[in-house]
Design a protein around this motif. Sequence first.
Motif, mmCIF file in Angstrom:
data_model
loop_
_atom_site.group_PDB
_atom_site.id
_atom_site.type_symbol
_atom_site.label_atom_id
_atom_site.label_comp_id
_atom_site.label_asym_id
_atom_site.label_seq_id
_atom_site.Cartn_x
_atom_site.Cartn_y
_atom_site.Cartn_z
ATOM 1 N N TRP A 1 -101.021 31.780 -61.837
ATOM 2 C CA TRP A 1 -100.972 31.732 -63.313
ATOM 3 C C TRP A 1 -102.241 32.321 -63.903
ATOM 4 O O TRP A 1 -102.198 33.100 -64.868
ATOM 5 N N ALA A 2 -103.387 31.982 -63.339
ATOM 6 C CA ALA A 2 -104.661 32.492 -63.843
ATOM 7 C C ALA A 2 -104.740 34.005 -63.705
ATOM 8 O O ALA A 2 -105.253 34.703 -64.593
ATOM 9 N N GLN A 3 -104.216 34.524 -62.627
ATOM 10 C CA GLN A 3 -104.220 35.971 -62.433
ATOM 11 C C GLN A 3 -103.288 36.653 -63.436
ATOM 12 O O GLN A 3 -103.600 37.719 -63.959
ATOM 13 N N GLN A 4 -102.158 36.041 -63.718
ATOM 14 C CA GLN A 4 -101.197 36.615 -64.669
ATOM 15 C C GLN A 4 -101.803 36.830 -66.043
ATOM 16 O O GLN A 4 -101.564 37.857 -66.691
ATOM 17 N N TRP B 1 -104.824 31.320 -78.425
ATOM 18 C CA TRP B 1 -104.252 32.012 -77.265
ATOM 19 C C TRP B 1 -104.449 31.182 -76.009
ATOM 20 O O TRP B 1 -103.506 30.997 -75.221
ATOM 21 N N PHE B 2 -105.652 30.684 -75.795
ATOM 22 C CA PHE B 2 -105.894 29.834 -74.631
ATOM 23 C C PHE B 2 -104.947 28.630 -74.633
ATOM 24 O O PHE B 2 -104.350 28.280 -73.609
ATOM 25 N N GLN B 3 -104.806 27.991 -75.786
ATOM 26 C CA GLN B 3 -104.015 26.774 -75.847
ATOM 27 C C GLN B 3 -102.534 27.021 -75.571
ATOM 28 O O GLN B 3 -101.879 26.206 -74.918
ATOM 29 N N VAL B 4 -102.001 28.143 -76.045
ATOM 30 C CA VAL B 4 -100.583 28.407 -75.768
ATOM 31 C C VAL B 4 -100.383 28.791 -74.310
ATOM 32 O O VAL B 4 -99.354 28.469 -73.719
ATOM 33 N N VAL B 5 -101.366 29.471 -73.739
ATOM 34 C CA VAL B 5 -101.292 29.784 -72.310
ATOM 35 C C VAL B 5 -101.271 28.494 -71.489
ATOM 36 O O VAL B 5 -100.520 28.374 -70.504
ATOM 37 N N PHE B 6 -102.084 27.525 -71.879
ATOM 38 C CA PHE B 6 -102.064 26.224 -71.205
ATOM 39 C C PHE B 6 -100.689 25.568 -71.354
ATOM 40 O O PHE B 6 -100.126 25.034 -70.395
ATOM 41 N N LEU B 7 -100.146 25.590 -72.580
ATOM 42 C CA LEU B 7 -98.856 24.947 -72.833
ATOM 43 C C LEU B 7 -97.747 25.565 -71.997
ATOM 44 O O LEU B 7 -96.901 24.850 -71.435
ATOM 45 N N LEU B 8 -97.716 26.884 -71.913
ATOM 46 C CA LEU B 8 -96.648 27.535 -71.172
ATOM 47 C C LEU B 8 -96.714 27.197 -69.684
ATOM 48 O O LEU B 8 -95.680 27.128 -69.000
ATOM 49 N N LYS B 9 -97.918 26.941 -69.187
ATOM 50 C CA LYS B 9 -98.041 26.476 -67.803
ATOM 51 C C LYS B 9 -97.623 25.007 -67.692
ATOM 52 O O LYS B 9 -96.985 24.605 -66.710
ATOM 53 N N VAL B 10 -97.955 24.212 -68.691
ATOM 54 C CA VAL B 10 -97.513 22.813 -68.715
ATOM 55 C C VAL B 10 -95.991 22.744 -68.582
ATOM 56 O O VAL B 10 -95.448 21.942 -67.815
ATOM 57 N N ASN C 1 -103.193 22.424 -55.620
ATOM 58 C CA ASN C 1 -102.748 21.324 -54.762
ATOM 59 C C ASN C 1 -102.067 20.213 -55.561
ATOM 60 O O ASN C 1 -101.149 19.555 -55.074
ATOM 61 N N ILE C 2 -102.519 20.025 -56.792
ATOM 62 C CA ILE C 2 -101.936 18.972 -57.630
ATOM 63 C C ILE C 2 -100.617 19.423 -58.241
ATOM 64 O O ILE C 2 -99.622 18.694 -58.224
ATOM 65 N N GLY C 3 -100.614 20.658 -58.789
ATOM 66 C CA GLY C 3 -99.455 21.091 -59.554
ATOM 67 C C GLY C 3 -98.758 22.346 -59.078
ATOM 68 O O GLY C 3 -97.624 22.615 -59.463
ATOM 69 N N GLY C 4 -99.450 23.176 -58.298
ATOM 70 C CA GLY C 4 -98.817 24.371 -57.772
ATOM 71 C C GLY C 4 -99.024 25.637 -58.576
ATOM 72 O O GLY C 4 -98.834 25.656 -59.779
ATOM 73 N N GLU C 5 -99.468 26.705 -57.884
ATOM 74 C CA GLU C 5 -99.528 28.077 -58.391
ATOM 75 C C GLU C 5 -100.393 28.250 -59.643
ATOM 76 O O GLU C 5 -100.112 29.107 -60.474
#
Length: 285
Positions: free
Chosen positions: A278-281, A227-236, A270-274
């Motif tokens: 995303w973390a709150q979502q 779950w963590f990894q797919v959440v990271f991917l969707l933000k990527v 600052n590097i990538g935005g929002e």
Amino acid sequence: MRLTYIILLVFSISCNSSTPSTLEKVRALDLNFIGGDIKTYYSAGYEDRAEANLHLLSQSTRFFAEHFTVDQTFSIAVIDSADWKKITSITYGLPFVSGPPYIVCIPANSENVLSNTIATAIDGYELNAKYGITNKEIVDLFVSLIGFHELGHIYANSYGATFPNKWTFEFAATYFAYFYLDQNFTRERDIWIDVSEILVKEITPQHTTLDDFEEMYVNVGVENYAWFQVVFLLKVEKVYKYQGKAFLNKLQNHTWNPTSKTEYLNEMDNIGGEFTKWAQQYKLQ
């Protein structure tokens, strides 16, 4: 569901072995292999699976050398559970990278908890009809893409970027993998995203915070790790659409604040935005 770099990814595990190296252990198995720039070892009966993984990764060394002036070598091992147990204590089915010397280890078949988790999750979503391949082929591909995420760790390190914690390193590894797929294998990229969107719906994680991820890492369980990894991917995917390679250039040149109290979300903003949004979502905070 228990998923460690799965669920993907996706999930990922990096493993640094002491002497003998994992590559030496694989060589000691006296496996079949495909020669060439990326030597690919495989258990008996799995030549087709080995060739499929080699095809997916074969352009990576040239690609990253051209785009990032990163020159790395690695091998691939596509092995069954019997051979797997001889080289690692990592749960069979969870791709990992070990080294140096680097070797990406990928399960040869779907008889494992990770593949079963993916298969159960995508059942009924008709991805097979969308892409014209079987669900089993989709599961096998997804696991292979997790293996490529693991390769992303090698390139993230070699690129010269530094990472203050686990989740930023996982995010960068996935970003490298996604960048490569976007430029070379768009169909596989889309399958990676489609399956991940399903997994984030179908998995009910017990642990959701980045603090949990930092403290427990793969010990959150295979499903939860996935779950963590797919959440990271969707933000990527979202960051890549706006910044592309520029994000990695910013990451390479960034100096982290050692006293961050936000798991570095403000700096990632600052590097990538929002990233904070995303973390709150996903209740990562």
